[in-house]
Design a protein around this motif. Structure first.
Motif, PDB file in Angstrom:
ATOM      1  N   MET A   1       0.818  -1.209   0.000  1.00 36.02           N
ATOM      2  CA  MET A   1       0.000   0.000   0.000  1.00 36.02           C
ATOM      3  C   MET A   1       0.855   1.263   0.000  1.00 36.02           C
ATOM      4  SD  MET A   1      -3.267  -0.632  -0.038  1.00 36.02           S
ATOM      5  CE  MET A   1      -3.972   0.785   0.782  1.00 36.02           C
ATOM      6  N   LEU A   2       1.914   1.232   0.818  1.00 35.80           N
ATOM      7  CA  LEU A   2       2.808   2.395   0.878  1.00 35.80           C
ATOM      8  C   LEU A   2       3.503   2.617  -0.468  1.00 35.80           C
ATOM      9  CD1 LEU A   2       4.036   4.641   2.577  1.00 35.80           C
ATOM     10  CD2 LEU A   2       5.788   3.029   3.347  1.00 35.80           C
ATOM     11  N   ALA A   3       3.966   1.510  -1.106  1.00 37.96           N
ATOM     12  CA  ALA A   3       4.641   1.633  -2.404  1.00 37.96           C
ATOM     13  C   ALA A   3       3.674   2.152  -3.466  1.00 37.96           C
ATOM     14  CB  ALA A   3       5.217   0.276  -2.819  1.00 37.96           C
ATOM     15  N   ALA A   4       2.435   1.653  -3.449  1.00 38.77           N
ATOM     16  CA  ALA A   4       1.456   2.117  -4.423  1.00 38.77           C
ATOM     17  C   ALA A   4       1.149   3.594  -4.228  1.00 38.77           C
ATOM     18  CB  ALA A   4       0.180   1.286  -4.301  1.00 38.77           C
ATOM     19  N   LEU A   5       1.010   4.018  -2.952  1.00 40.70           N
ATOM     20  CA  LEU A   5       0.739   5.430  -2.665  1.00 40.70           C
ATOM     21  C   LEU A   5       1.892   6.302  -3.116  1.00 40.70           C
ATOM     22  CD1 LEU A   5      -1.190   7.469  -1.389  1.00 40.70           C
ATOM     23  CD2 LEU A   5      -0.063   7.052   0.807  1.00 40.70           C
ATOM     24  N   SER A   6       3.129   5.840  -2.862  1.00 38.88           N
ATOM     25  CA  SER A   6       4.305   6.614  -3.276  1.00 38.88           C
ATOM     26  C   SER A   6       4.374   6.709  -4.797  1.00 38.88           C
ATOM     27  CB  SER A   6       5.582   5.963  -2.733  1.00 38.88           C
ATOM     28  OG  SER A   6       5.561   5.930  -1.329  1.00 38.88           O
ATOM     29  N   GLY A   7       4.067   5.607  -5.505  1.00 36.83           N
ATOM     30  CA  GLY A   7       4.089   5.638  -6.973  1.00 36.83           C
ATOM     31  C   GLY A   7       3.043   6.575  -7.528  1.00 36.83           C
ATOM     32  N   TRP A   8       1.824   6.544  -6.934  1.00 36.54           N
ATOM     33  CA  TRP A   8       0.766   7.452  -7.401  1.00 36.54           C
ATOM     34  C   TRP A   8       1.153   8.913  -7.197  1.00 36.54           C
ATOM     35  CZ3 TRP A   8      -2.317  10.959  -4.706  1.00 36.54           C
ATOM     36  CH2 TRP A   8      -3.387  11.491  -5.439  1.00 36.54           C
ATOM     37  N   ALA A   9       1.755   9.214  -6.023  1.00 31.22           N
ATOM     38  CA  ALA A   9       2.175  10.592  -5.748  1.00 31.22           C
ATOM     39  C   ALA A   9       3.268  11.031  -6.722  1.00 31.22           C
ATOM     40  CB  ALA A   9       2.664  10.705  -4.304  1.00 31.22           C
ATOM     41  N   ALA A  10       4.207  10.136  -7.011  1.00 35.33           N
ATOM     42  CA  ALA A  10       5.275  10.473  -7.958  1.00 35.33           C
ATOM     43  C   ALA A  10       4.705  10.703  -9.354  1.00 35.33           C
ATOM     44  CB  ALA A  10       6.327   9.359  -7.977  1.00 35.33           C
ATOM     45  N   TRP A  11       3.724   9.869  -9.746  1.00 33.06           N
ATOM     46  CA  TRP A  11       3.126  10.023 -11.075  1.00 33.06           C
ATOM     47  C   TRP A  11       2.386  11.345 -11.198  1.00 33.06           C
ATOM     48  CZ3 TRP A  11      -2.152   9.945 -12.527  1.00 33.06           C
ATOM     49  CH2 TRP A  11      -2.363   9.875 -13.918  1.00 33.06           C
ATOM     50  N   LYS A  12       1.639  11.714 -10.156  1.00 36.26           N
ATOM     51  CA  LYS A  12       0.922  12.987 -10.181  1.00 36.26           C
ATOM     52  C   LYS A  12       1.880  14.169 -10.204  1.00 36.26           C
ATOM     53  CE  LYS A  12      -2.965  13.580  -9.756  1.00 36.26           C
ATOM     54  NZ  LYS A  12      -4.024  13.805 -10.772  1.00 36.26           N
ATOM     55  N   THR A  13       2.956  14.064  -9.427  1.00 33.50           N
ATOM     56  CA  THR A  13       3.935  15.161  -9.388  1.00 33.50           C
ATOM     57  C   THR A  13       4.630  15.317 -10.737  1.00 33.50           C
ATOM     58  OG1 THR A  13       4.314  14.752  -7.038  1.00 33.50           O
ATOM     59  CG2 THR A  13       5.972  16.028  -8.222  1.00 33.50           C
ATOM     60  N   ALA A  14       5.029  14.196 -11.336  1.00 30.73           N
ATOM     61  CA  ALA A  14       5.684  14.259 -12.646  1.00 30.73           C
ATOM     62  C   ALA A  14       4.739  14.817 -13.697  1.00 30.73           C
ATOM     63  CB  ALA A  14       6.172  12.869 -13.051  1.00 30.73           C
ATOM     64  N   GLY A  15       3.482  14.441 -13.646  1.00 29.84           N
ATOM     65  CA  GLY A  15       2.511  14.963 -14.603  1.00 29.84           C
ATOM     66  C   GLY A  15       2.328  16.454 -14.462  1.00 29.84           C
ATOM     67  N   ARG A  16       2.289  16.938 -13.194  1.00 26.94           N
ATOM     68  CA  ARG A  16       2.140  18.371 -12.964  1.00 26.94           C
ATOM     69  C   ARG A  16       3.368  19.129 -13.481  1.00 26.94           C
ATOM     70  NH1 ARG A  16       2.148  18.327  -7.896  1.00 26.94           N
ATOM     71  NH2 ARG A  16      -0.005  17.609  -7.656  1.00 26.94           N
ATOM     72  N   VAL A  17       4.562  18.544 -13.252  1.00 30.39           N
ATOM     73  CA  VAL A  17       5.799  19.206 -13.691  1.00 30.39           C
ATOM     74  C   VAL A  17       5.898  19.230 -15.210  1.00 30.39           C
ATOM     75  CG1 VAL A  17       8.314  19.033 -13.683  1.00 30.39           C
ATOM     76  CG2 VAL A  17       7.038  18.704 -11.558  1.00 30.39           C
ATOM     77  N   LEU A  18       5.500  18.127 -15.847  1.00 32.92           N
ATOM     78  CA  LEU A  18       5.649  18.005 -17.297  1.00 32.92           C
ATOM     79  C   LEU A  18       4.476  18.589 -18.073  1.00 32.92           C
ATOM     80  CD1 LEU A  18       7.128  14.404 -17.566  1.00 32.92           C
ATOM     81  CD2 LEU A  18       8.347  16.573 -17.717  1.00 32.92           C
ATOM     82  N   ARG A  19       3.453  19.085 -17.398  1.00 36.06           N
ATOM     83  CA  ARG A  19       2.320  19.662 -18.100  1.00 36.06           C
ATOM     84  C   ARG A  19       2.717  20.856 -18.977  1.00 36.06           C
ATOM     85  NH1 ARG A  19      -0.988  20.336 -13.941  1.00 36.06           N
ATOM     86  NH2 ARG A  19      -1.566  18.142 -13.995  1.00 36.06           N
TER      87      ARG A  19
END
Length: 301
Positions: A1-19
């Motif tokens: 659960m922790l790994a999935a949450l960390s991956g989701w947060a990283a994906w959202k952050t990367a998407g916001r940065v690369l927008r």
């Protein structure tokens, strides 16, 4: 659960940065020759993406300016070429309808043909100037080049020549000779009584000054006179105004040789000042005494 949450947060952050990058990519993909004035969105801040957007917009602005100049040049060239073509057609039709006027019509058509040939030759030269290879260049004595051109013009306006021997530059002799000829043609076209030419060294530069005693050039036109097909009102007549490419060719050649050319109003007329780098191993500074003036009495060439 922790790994999935960390991956989701990283994906959202990367998407916001690369927008912003996606927005830049999308805007660049939509730019074409029909809308060269489009620009990419610039995100706030001074990070790498913001600097990338500003650099892209600077490049797009230069491209837009180049496209507009090309379009204007194509329109001007078409007009200038169409004028003598229409003249030739009119003369030929006149000769067909009125055979008794054929000799005069042929002479007029030949004059228009010469003008058409001059315009095409100048356009070809403008296209070739940036493509001259470095191996085609050689040492050129600017003083000898100017003296030869002045001596080639007997019967024209008096030309006062002051030249410093041994002002050697590195360049394309034929193109540089054309620059000198164009500047002298322009000076003679606008002079009232005479032309003055001076060749000298100034530091590590060769300086050529061509002055005529005609009317001053308004400050607003001092840059425009180097544009292609531009003519001042005083020289608008095509019988005296040339092809409208002489000064444009001069600037293109000078800048291709790493130099500069400008026009300035002086007390007794107008002066064109051309500066070119001296060839390697040329002495700097003022000339030695006794070598300043090949014609010390200022006699007319």
């Amino acid at each position: 659960m922790l790994a999935a949450l960390s991956g989701w947060a990283a994906w959202k952050t990367a998407g916001r940065v690369l927008r912003p990058v996606e927005a830049i990519r999308s805007e660049l993909a939509g730019i074409s020759g029909k809308n060269p004035g489009s620009r990419v969105p610039e995100p706030p801040g001074d990070d790498e993406i913001a600097r990338l957007a500003r650099t892209a917009n600077d490049a797009l602005a230069r491209l837009d300016t180049s496209i507009q100049r090309q379009r204007q040049f194509a329109a001007d060239a078409s007009h200038e070429l169409l004028t003598p073509i229409c003249g030739i057609r009119a003369q030929l039709e006149s000769a067909r309808l009125h055979p008794e006027d054929t000799p005069e019509a042929v002479l007029a058509a030949l004059r228009d043909t010469e003008r058409l040939e001059a315009i095409v030759s100048d356009l070809l030269l403008l296209a070739r100037i940036p493509t001259v290879p470095e191996t085609a260049r050689e040492e050129v004595d600017l003083s000898h080049l100017v003296v030869a051109e002045v001596d080639r013009r007997p019967g024209r306006l008096p030309t006062q020549l002051h030249e410093t021997p041994g002002v050697v530059i590195w360049g394309m002799r034929r193109h540089l000779a054309r620059v000198v000829a164009n500047l002298l043609d322009n000076a003679e076209r606008h002079a009232l009584t005479g032309v003055s030419v001076c060749v000298e060294r100034a530091g590590d530069e060769a300086v050529l000054c061509v002055r005529n005693d005609g009317g001053c050039i308004p400050e607003a036109d001092q840059e425009r006179i180097f544009e292609r097909f531009y003519r001042t009102d005083a020289a608008r007549s095509r019988s005296r105004g040339g092809t409208g490419l002489g000064l444009a060719i001069a600037r293109e050649v000078v800048e291709a040789h790493g130099g500069s050319i400008r026009v300035e109003n002086v007390e007794d007329g107008v002066r064109f000042v051309l500066r070119l780098p001296l060839a390697p191993d040329q002495p700097d500074g003022p000339p030695e005494p006794g070598g300043q003036d090949a014609r010390p009495d200022g006699q007319d060439a």
